[in-house]
Design a protein around this motif. Structure first.
Motif, PDB file in Angstrom:
ATOM      1  N   ASP A 193       0.840  -1.182   0.000  1.00  0.00           N
ATOM      2  CA  ASP A 193       0.000   0.000   0.000  1.00  0.00           C
ATOM      3  C   ASP A 193       0.884   1.244   0.000  1.00  0.00           C
ATOM      4  N   PRO A 194       0.745   2.136  -0.998  1.00  0.00           N
ATOM      5  CA  PRO A 194       1.573   3.347  -1.042  1.00  0.00           C
ATOM      6  C   PRO A 194       1.500   4.186   0.229  1.00  0.00           C
ATOM      7  N   VAL A 195       0.396   4.079   0.960  1.00  0.00           N
ATOM      8  CA  VAL A 195       0.246   4.868   2.182  1.00  0.00           C
ATOM      9  C   VAL A 195       1.324   4.517   3.210  1.00  0.00           C
ATOM     10  N   THR A 196       1.843   3.301   3.145  1.00  0.00           N
ATOM     11  CA  THR A 196       2.877   2.919   4.109  1.00  0.00           C
ATOM     12  C   THR A 196       4.141   3.753   3.945  1.00  0.00           C
ATOM     13  N   TRP A 197       4.292   4.364   2.775  1.00  0.00           N
ATOM     14  CA  TRP A 197       5.414   5.267   2.523  1.00  0.00           C
ATOM     15  C   TRP A 197       4.970   6.732   2.613  1.00  0.00           C
ATOM     16  N   GLY A 198       3.685   6.968   2.844  1.00  0.00           N
ATOM     17  CA  GLY A 198       3.169   8.325   2.803  1.00  0.00           C
ATOM     18  C   GLY A 198       3.108   8.861   1.390  1.00  0.00           C
ATOM     19  N   ALA A 199       3.071   7.970   0.415  1.00  0.00           N
ATOM     20  CA  ALA A 199       3.104   8.372  -0.990  1.00  0.00           C
ATOM     21  C   ALA A 199       1.738   8.850  -1.469  1.00  0.00           C
ATOM     22  N   ASN A 200       1.762   9.741  -2.450  1.00  0.00           N
ATOM     23  CA  ASN A 200       0.550  10.254  -3.110  1.00  0.00           C
ATOM     24  C   ASN A 200      -0.327  11.093  -2.179  1.00  0.00           C
ATOM     25  N   LEU A 201       0.219  11.490  -1.029  1.00  0.00           N
ATOM     26  CA  LEU A 201      -0.535  12.325  -0.101  1.00  0.00           C
ATOM     27  C   LEU A 201      -0.151  13.792  -0.305  1.00  0.00           C
ATOM     28  N   HIS A 202      -1.057  14.675   0.024  1.00  0.00           N
ATOM     29  CA  HIS A 202      -0.804  16.100  -0.157  1.00  0.00           C
ATOM     30  C   HIS A 202       0.458  16.530   0.576  1.00  0.00           C
ATOM     31  N   GLY A 203       1.357  17.188  -0.148  1.00  0.00           N
ATOM     32  CA  GLY A 203       2.597  17.659   0.435  1.00  0.00           C
ATOM     33  C   GLY A 203       3.708  16.636   0.479  1.00  0.00           C
ATOM     34  N   SER A 204       3.409  15.372   0.177  1.00  0.00           N
ATOM     35  CA  SER A 204       4.444  14.344   0.207  1.00  0.00           C
ATOM     36  C   SER A 204       5.317  14.441  -1.051  1.00  0.00           C
ATOM     37  N   PRO A 205       6.627  14.288  -0.916  1.00  0.00           N
ATOM     38  CA  PRO A 205       7.503  14.309  -2.087  1.00  0.00           C
ATOM     39  C   PRO A 205       7.569  12.967  -2.805  1.00  0.00           C
ATOM     40  N   ILE A 206       6.850  11.983  -2.303  1.00  0.00           N
ATOM     41  CA  ILE A 206       6.916  10.633  -2.863  1.00  0.00           C
ATOM     42  C   ILE A 206       5.657  10.320  -3.656  1.00  0.00           C
ATOM     43  N   LEU A 207       5.842   9.807  -4.866  1.00  0.00           N
ATOM     44  CA  LEU A 207       4.754   9.329  -5.703  1.00  0.00           C
ATOM     45  C   LEU A 207       4.809   7.809  -5.736  1.00  0.00           C
ATOM     46  N   ALA A 208       3.709   7.172  -6.041  1.00  0.00           N
ATOM     47  CA  ALA A 208       3.703   5.717  -6.114  1.00  0.00           C
ATOM     48  C   ALA A 208       2.721   5.245  -7.165  1.00  0.00           C
TER      49      ALA A 208
END
Length: 237
Positions: A193-208
């Motif tokens: 789950d991308p959320v485990t990396w904090g990905a695709n969240l507002h302000g996050s520098p990580i995309l998934a």
């Protein structure tokens, strides 16, 4: 696996667009109409020295100068330069995209990429096999059937921890809509789950992006400079 499957916007930092707008959907439909089938093979090939240079431009020179280099030939990828650091640099073509990607057969795609040793051992085989199937005349659906069978038969290695790559070439062409997009790193993780990396969240520098057919999740981290050290504008696509 290329970032062309993502559509991004820059508002202070990069965030993943939740949905494609009408214009993007129309563009995707147009791309499917323009690239319905594989083009003649010559359109995907490059002159060897030019492809070698493009491949090495995927990562900073301190990494790519000692990397192995593979180029696309008429029967698949071939090693043209031996490496000493375990990295492998190459130029991916359009068929590394997802099954529904409108650029799947786009002969203009040139994705310069340098794999670190774990990725070279365990992700690169996917690219090699996909290319072999395509050059053998397999259709898009057949290639993905072959891929599923290869995974089920354990003919492809499981991803190693730490598998990642550099995609920092200013000369890459990743899609008709995004061009060279933005310099970035990619991390290959078994499906998660991308959320485990904090990905695709507002302000996050990580995309998934989840790649179900490849049985992995790809995390992308945009970086500030191209491999040649020049700055990348935040509004680069």
């Amino acid at each position: 696996m290329q970032p062309r499957i993502l559509r991004t916007i820059a508002v202070g930092s990069f965030v993943l667009a939740v949905a494609l707008g009408a214009a993007a959907q129309a563009q995707a439909q147009d791309a499917k109409a323009r690239y319905p089938n594989m083009a003649p093979l010559d359109q995907y090939l490059m002159e060897q020295d030019a492809e070698t240079a493009l491949a090495r431009s995927a990562a900073p020179e301190s990494i790519s100068r000692d990397a192995e280099v593979m180029v696309l030939g008429r029967h698949g990828y071939e090693t043209v330069a031996k490496g000493t650091n375990g990295f492998v640099c190459m130029v991916e073509r359009s068929w590394t995209a997802g099954i529904d990607d409108p650029d799947f057969w786009n002969p203009k795609i040139r994705g310069a990429i340098c794999f670190n040793p774990p990725a070279a051992r365990t992700y690169l085989p996917l690219t090699i096999k996909k290319t072999e199937w395509v050059l053998a005349g397999r259709s898009r659906p057949q290639m993905f059937e072959d891929l599923k069978a290869a995974f089920d038969k354990k003919e492809l290695p499981p991803l190693e921890n730490g598998a990642m790559c550099y995609m920092m070439s200013k000369q890459s062409y990743l899609s008709d809509s995004d061009g060279h997009w933005h310099p970035h790193l990619m991390f290959f993780i078994p499906e998660t789950d991308p959320v485990t990396w904090g990905a695709n969240l507002h302000g996050s520098p990580i995309l998934a992006s989840k790649a179900a057919t490849d049985r992995l999740t790809v995390f992308l981290v945009p970086v500030a400079k191209w491999s040649d050290g020049t700055a990348a504008a935040m509004d680069d696509h």
